[in-house]
Design a protein around this motif. Structure first.
Motif, mmCIF file in Angstrom:
data_model
loop_
_atom_site.group_PDB
_atom_site.id
_atom_site.type_symbol
_atom_site.label_atom_id
_atom_site.label_comp_id
_atom_site.label_asym_id
_atom_site.label_seq_id
_atom_site.Cartn_x
_atom_site.Cartn_y
_atom_site.Cartn_z
ATOM 1 N N TYR A 1 14.905 3.342 -3.433
ATOM 2 C CA TYR A 1 15.259 4.372 -2.933
ATOM 3 C C TYR A 1 17.104 4.596 -3.122
ATOM 4 C CZ TYR A 1 10.230 4.181 -3.259
ATOM 5 O OH TYR A 1 9.037 3.677 -3.499
ATOM 6 N N ASP A 2 17.355 4.144 -3.848
ATOM 7 C CA ASP A 2 18.957 3.951 -4.158
ATOM 8 C C ASP A 2 19.951 4.956 -4.037
ATOM 9 O OD1 ASP A 2 19.426 1.852 -6.478
ATOM 10 O OD2 ASP A 2 18.581 3.208 -6.118
ATOM 11 N N GLU A 3 21.506 5.359 -4.115
ATOM 12 C CA GLU A 3 21.669 6.493 -5.266
ATOM 13 C C GLU A 3 21.237 7.142 -6.594
ATOM 14 O OE1 GLU A 3 23.545 7.350 -1.678
ATOM 15 O OE2 GLU A 3 24.609 8.613 -3.118
ATOM 16 N N ASP A 4 21.702 5.743 -7.269
ATOM 17 C CA ASP A 4 20.572 5.620 -8.198
ATOM 18 C C ASP A 4 19.488 6.455 -8.752
ATOM 19 O OD1 ASP A 4 22.166 2.755 -9.625
ATOM 20 O OD2 ASP A 4 22.827 5.190 -9.070
ATOM 21 N N TYR A 5 18.863 6.253 -7.692
ATOM 22 C CA TYR A 5 17.039 6.690 -7.171
ATOM 23 C C TYR A 5 16.930 8.095 -7.339
ATOM 24 C CZ TYR A 5 11.984 8.102 -6.333
ATOM 25 O OH TYR A 5 11.181 7.930 -6.391
ATOM 26 N N ALA A 6 18.094 8.799 -6.100
ATOM 27 C CA ALA A 6 18.312 10.366 -5.945
ATOM 28 C C ALA A 6 19.174 11.073 -6.906
ATOM 29 C CB ALA A 6 19.357 9.962 -5.013
ATOM 30 N N ALA A 7 20.160 10.369 -7.858
ATOM 31 C CA ALA A 7 20.620 10.885 -8.876
ATOM 32 C C ALA A 7 19.906 11.291 -10.139
ATOM 33 C CB ALA A 7 22.467 10.148 -9.813
ATOM 34 N N GLU A 8 18.606 10.359 -9.993
ATOM 35 C CA GLU A 8 17.665 9.998 -11.539
ATOM 36 C C GLU A 8 16.580 11.786 -10.748
ATOM 37 O OE1 GLU A 8 13.908 8.154 -12.538
ATOM 38 O OE2 GLU A 8 14.599 7.328 -11.756
ATOM 39 N N ARG A 9 16.181 11.681 -10.229
ATOM 40 C CA ARG A 9 15.114 12.160 -9.251
ATOM 41 C C ARG A 9 15.939 13.677 -9.186
ATOM 42 N NH1 ARG A 9 11.572 9.051 -10.542
ATOM 43 N NH2 ARG A 9 10.395 9.001 -8.867
ATOM 44 N N THR B 1 24.850 8.260 4.115
ATOM 45 C CA THR B 1 24.964 8.906 2.276
ATOM 46 C C THR B 1 23.537 10.272 2.067
ATOM 47 O OG1 THR B 1 23.438 7.169 1.255
ATOM 48 C CG2 THR B 1 26.219 6.489 1.160
ATOM 49 N N PHE B 2 23.102 10.831 1.848
ATOM 50 C CA PHE B 2 22.729 11.585 1.023
ATOM 51 C C PHE B 2 21.116 11.869 1.160
ATOM 52 C CE2 PHE B 2 20.275 15.490 0.614
ATOM 53 C CZ PHE B 2 19.737 15.559 -0.648
ATOM 54 N N ASP C 1 6.910 12.662 -0.208
ATOM 55 C CA ASP C 1 8.100 13.535 -0.042
ATOM 56 C C ASP C 1 9.575 13.678 -0.203
ATOM 57 O OD1 ASP C 1 5.980 14.029 3.101
ATOM 58 O OD2 ASP C 1 5.856 14.270 1.507
ATOM 59 N N LEU C 2 9.838 12.089 -0.428
ATOM 60 C CA LEU C 2 11.675 12.223 -0.287
ATOM 61 C C LEU C 2 11.960 12.543 -1.727
ATOM 62 C CD1 LEU C 2 13.929 10.240 0.054
ATOM 63 C CD2 LEU C 2 12.944 8.327 -1.032
ATOM 64 N N ASP C 3 10.115 11.982 -2.869
ATOM 65 C CA ASP C 3 10.923 12.932 -4.094
ATOM 66 C C ASP C 3 11.099 14.004 -4.570
ATOM 67 O OD1 ASP C 3 10.452 10.990 -6.579
ATOM 68 O OD2 ASP C 3 9.723 12.873 -6.696
ATOM 69 N N LEU C 4 9.955 14.703 -3.556
ATOM 70 C CA LEU C 4 10.118 16.435 -3.573
ATOM 71 C C LEU C 4 11.123 16.685 -3.369
ATOM 72 C CD1 LEU C 4 7.979 18.532 -4.817
ATOM 73 C CD2 LEU C 4 6.632 19.005 -2.372
ATOM 74 N N ASN C 5 11.478 15.877 -2.215
ATOM 75 C CA ASN C 5 12.983 16.904 -1.130
ATOM 76 C C ASN C 5 13.896 16.213 -2.082
ATOM 77 O OD1 ASN C 5 13.272 17.584 0.981
ATOM 78 N ND2 ASN C 5 11.338 16.014 1.680
ATOM 79 N N LEU C 6 13.976 15.873 -2.789
ATOM 80 C CA LEU C 6 15.042 14.914 -4.404
ATOM 81 C C LEU C 6 15.238 16.412 -5.298
ATOM 82 C CD1 LEU C 6 15.132 11.763 -4.337
ATOM 83 C CD2 LEU C 6 16.821 12.788 -3.128
#
Ligand code: HEM
Length: 429
Positions: A80-88, A3-4, A142-147
């Motif tokens: 740090y899963d799909e939901d986290y990615a969608a929220e960020r 996944t992304f 970094d992950l957060d900023l990229n999302l």
């Protein structure tokens, strides 16, 4: 299929150990979050564009201080899963939507990063632990900023896509416009060539003295004159439709009684009708004509175009002009009906296009410019009406109708205006 978010974590090196460490760190970092929000919102309103995005005053800032702490708690949830990615992604998109440039979000993250690193100093005096925590936190930030930036990229892509679609559409329209211009020019030069050839041909015959007698010479001169007349009509119509399509026609819309325009048009056409032994019937005299909003000169032009056309394409019988108020409601409908050759079903829509003749063979003989109906449609539409064509009663002949907006005011009909002394005389029949 990766996944992304998994791909992003692999790319940034965010491991399960990092997540575990964040989860452990969370409760210990909670006490620093209010100060994080204070420092964050003490600094970012100083950003050059901040005045544009912070429109909600103190209340908004206080609300955002809470949302930022909630955002920070998300960092330390260590999931740090799909939901986290969608929220960020959504948080990022909120900044896209308020028009905040990406560079400010990126620079603001350094406020968060440097403050949280300072906090680690208090939590982990031992440097090795602190380094491990700082590296893990750095990767999660970094992950957060990229999302968050992912939403900027999508927004930019979306923007580019719609600009591209817009450009493609504009290109297609340009191609279409240049194609129809070329077609129009080809048609115009063809239409101009015919009468020009006859003017030159007949003139040459006369100049070369090839006529048998003065009568024949006169006959040829008559042909030259009517070709020249046709040429002038064609040039006028071409210029007129050119002006209309370029939007360079200023209409003098006024509340008016259409009686005068009808009378003068019928009178003008009656001459030609009588020459062809046609009857011309003005049934509008039987109707209490309402006042309409129109340009009198252009109304007359449309009426003349339609009546002339009807006379041109009718060998025998009658040309009738009719008026039907409030058909549809709020509009006066005028109809020109003839007992002529009619228009084939398949052509009824197209006859309002430039140089489209319903009966090309018939038209050649009749010397039409092929622009009259096209001009009439443009003018009627510019005056807020519509125009159409059907066959006459019983499928015989043609009925061309058009509508124009009526004037909604007391005493707006002919009879009430007559009481005010306006006189109308019956037309020739
Ligand atoms: C690391 C950088 C940033 C983070 C983590 C962050 C976080 C957030 C969060 C969590 C929200 C609430 C979203 C929601 O309600 O769903 C938000 C909204 C907002 N942020 Fe940020 N932000 C950042 C940078 C900035 C910057 C640089 C500015 C302005 C210069 C800014 C201005 C705003 C504004 C005006 C809103 C409210 C948007 C709205 O009403 O829709 N943010 N931000």
């Amino acid at each position: 299929m990766e996944t992304f978010i998994e791909e992003m974590k692999r790319y940034l090196g965010v491991t399960e150990e990092d997540a575990e460490l964040m989860r452990k760190l969370g409760p210990r970092m909670e006490k620093y979050l209010p100060e994080l929000a204070e420092r964050f919102y003490a600094q970012i309103p100083l950003h050059p564009n901040a005045f544009r995005v912070f429109t909600g005053g103190e209340a908004q800032i206080n609300h955002l201080k809470q949302t930022l702490q909630a955002w920070a708690r998300g960092l330390f949830r260590g999931v740090y899963d799909e939901d986290y990615a969608a929220e960020r992604y959504q948080i990022g998109f909120r900044h896209v939507r308020i028009g905040l440039e990406q560079k400010y979000v990126i620079s603001a993250m350094s406020i968060v990063r440097s403050y949280l690193y300072d906090c680690l100093l208090f939590e982990f005096p031992a440097s090795d632990q602190r380094m491990r925590a700082a590296h893990a936190l750095g990767r999660v930030l970094d992950l957060d900023l990229n999302l968050m930036c992912e939403s900027y990229m999508h927004a930019t892509l979306e923007n580019l896509r719609s600009i591209n679609e817009h450009l493609e559409r504009a290109n297609r329209e340009l191609d279409e416009a240049s194609r129809s211009k070329d077609e129009f020019l080809a048609l115009v030069s063809h239409e101009l060539r015919t009468p020009l050839n006859s003017v030159m041909g007949f003139t040459k015959l006369i100049l070369d003295g090839l006529t048998k007698n003065p009568e024949e010479e006169k006959e040829l001169l008559r042909e030259v004159f009517s070709s020249a007349q046709h040429l002038l009509g064609l040039v006028n119509d071409i210029l007129d439709i050119g002006r209309i399509e370029a939007g360079r026609v200023a209409l003098r819309l006024q509340n008016m009684n259409p009686r005068a325009a009808i009378e003068s048009s019928v009178a003008l056409v009656a001459v030609q009708a009588i020459e062809k032994n046609l009857k011309i019937r003005d049934e509008t005299l039987e109707v209490d004509l309402p006042r309409i909003r129109a340009d009198e000169v252009r109304l007359r032009q449309v009426l003349l175009n339609l009546l002339m056309n009807a006379v041109k394409f009718t060998r025998k019988g009658t040309v009738t002009l009719r008026a039907v108020p409030s058909h549809p409601p709020g509009f006066l409908r005028l109809e020109v009906e003839d007992t002529g050759v009619g228009v084939p079903q398949g052509k009824r829509e197209r006859v309002f296009e430039k140089f489209v003749q319903a009966n090309p063979s018939q038209a050649r003989r009749q010397e039409g410019s092929g622009l009259g109906l096209a001009i009439s449609r443009k003018l009627v539409e510019l005056m807020g009406g519509s125009i159409g064509l059907t066959s006459g009663p019983g499928g015989v002949g043609t009925l061309v109708w058009f509508t124009l907006p009526m004037v909604e005011e007391p005493g707006a009909s002919e009879s009430s205006s007559q009481q005010q002394g306006v006189v109308s005389t019956p037309a020739t029949s």
